[in-house]
Design a protein around this motif. Sequence first.
Motif, PDB file in Angstrom:
ATOM      1  N   THR A  93       0.832  -1.200   0.000  1.00  8.11           N
ATOM      2  CA  THR A  93       0.000   0.000   0.000  1.00  8.11           C
ATOM      3  C   THR A  93       0.873   1.261   0.000  1.00  8.11           C
ATOM      4  O   THR A  93       0.581   2.228  -0.698  1.00  8.11           O
ATOM      5  CB  THR A  93      -0.963  -0.021   1.199  1.00  8.11           C
ATOM      6  N   GLU A 108      -5.974   3.674   6.942  1.00  6.54           N
ATOM      7  CA  GLU A 108      -6.428   2.294   7.127  1.00  6.54           C
ATOM      8  C   GLU A 108      -6.393   1.923   8.605  1.00  6.54           C
ATOM      9  O   GLU A 108      -5.492   2.298   9.318  1.00  6.54           O
ATOM     10  CB  GLU A 108      -5.505   1.325   6.373  1.00  6.54           C
ATOM     11  N   THR A 113      -4.456  -3.685   4.839  1.00  5.52           N
ATOM     12  CA  THR A 113      -5.416  -3.455   3.769  1.00  5.52           C
ATOM     13  C   THR A 113      -6.541  -4.480   3.865  1.00  5.52           C
ATOM     14  O   THR A 113      -6.314  -5.668   3.876  1.00  5.52           O
ATOM     15  CB  THR A 113      -4.718  -3.566   2.406  1.00  5.52           C
ATOM     16  N   ASP A 133      -4.398  -2.978  -5.578  1.00  5.90           N
ATOM     17  CA  ASP A 133      -3.699  -3.256  -4.319  1.00  5.90           C
ATOM     18  C   ASP A 133      -4.410  -4.449  -3.695  1.00  5.90           C
ATOM     19  O   ASP A 133      -5.619  -4.449  -3.558  1.00  5.90           O
ATOM     20  CB  ASP A 133      -3.831  -2.034  -3.403  1.00  5.90           C
TER      21      ASP A 133
HETATM   22 MG    MG Z   1      -1.656  -2.796   2.358  1.00  7.28          MG
END
Ligand code: MG
Length: 370
Positions: A93, A108, A113, A133
């Motif tokens: 990310t 996040e 993620t 991603d």
């Molecule tokens: Mg990530």
Amino acid sequence: PESITVQELANRMAEKGADLVKALFKMGTAVTLNQPIDQDTAELLVEEFGHRIQRVSDADVEIGMEGEVDAPETLKARPPVVTIMGHVDHGKTSLLDALRGTNVVSGESGGITQHIGAYQVKTKGGDTITFLDTPGHEAFSEMRARGANVTDIVILVVAADDGLMPQTIEAINHTKAAGVPMIVAINKVDKPEANPQRIRERLLEHEIVVEDMGGETQDVEVSALKRTGLDDLLDKIMLQAELLELTANPDRAAEGNVVEAQLDKGRGAVATVLVRKGTLKIGDTFVIGSESGKVRAMINDKGQNVKTAGPSTPVEVLGLSGVPMAGDQLTVVENEARAREVAAYRQEQATKKRTTAAPTSFEHMFSALN
Ligand code: MG
Ligand code: GTP
């Protein structure tokens, strides 16, 4: 009657036999022109080449909604779709953030993620690249396997201070199975304990030989944190993309795949769709997995409302009857009656599938290969 040779099938499809052999090889089946293949494999091939299957026994059922194969003169260059894979915390990310010049990581929860984001980046040379991603968490490996099927190129992110880890190896295996070219991004080279050379050596154990060591896999040292090596990475992606000669017909009914989907308070069912061919437009009627709908609004990766989305473009689509699954196919159809018919058919097929053997992730991956 239960089997057909590759050549016979090619004749019926009006395709080159060699192209079928090539496609079969990508699916992991090595056969020659005159060898017979079973019905399931034949059906997969037919779908892969975008033809309709007419079952003699079941003549009014058409599997797959793909229209005719696009004529060569309708094909135009499209951006590469690049999936970022790698072990948890190796910086997937962060790397994508650095490429986009934004900061998703800090937003996040816990920095892990939880979904597949899809974004487009413009290079200095004016080229567009679409990035996916993928989540790094073990539990999402199934989704990641699905993520590979719309992918032209995989970026394998390996942290130079940590080396090859279980999910790095998993990603290598998924990539190989999908037959997708890989570029290795050796990340965190800013760290004092970073040892990029050690990674190149360890990759040999998995038959990945980087150019420096006489192989064909491109690798690039980057630091997502210090933002170094990024232009080099983009250049290498475009170099690889040129070799692949990626094209699609933008002037036809759209087809795409669900990258992620959820039920949103206020907006209803929302799916991020990556358009593979054609152009998706406001007002289009579609089937998406076993759901159907009509495009009410589309939002691009910059949060802007758009009216159309062409090949390799990721967009959030509003106007779905329900929440589809990641990997599901979106197909634009003529009208709502047809949409309901196809959705019902797919629902039936999905139920059948669940009651028989669960497909492996490898099957998932190539069943949607284009
Ligand atoms: Mg990530
Ligand atoms: P998951 O989504 O959880 O799999 O992780 P990820 O691979 O997306 O990793 P993420 O980008 O969240 O980065 C993990 C940690 O590594 C964060 O604390 C980043 O700040 C750090 N990090 C990422 N890239 C670099 C880098 O180039 N150098 C250094 N020193 N740290 C980095």
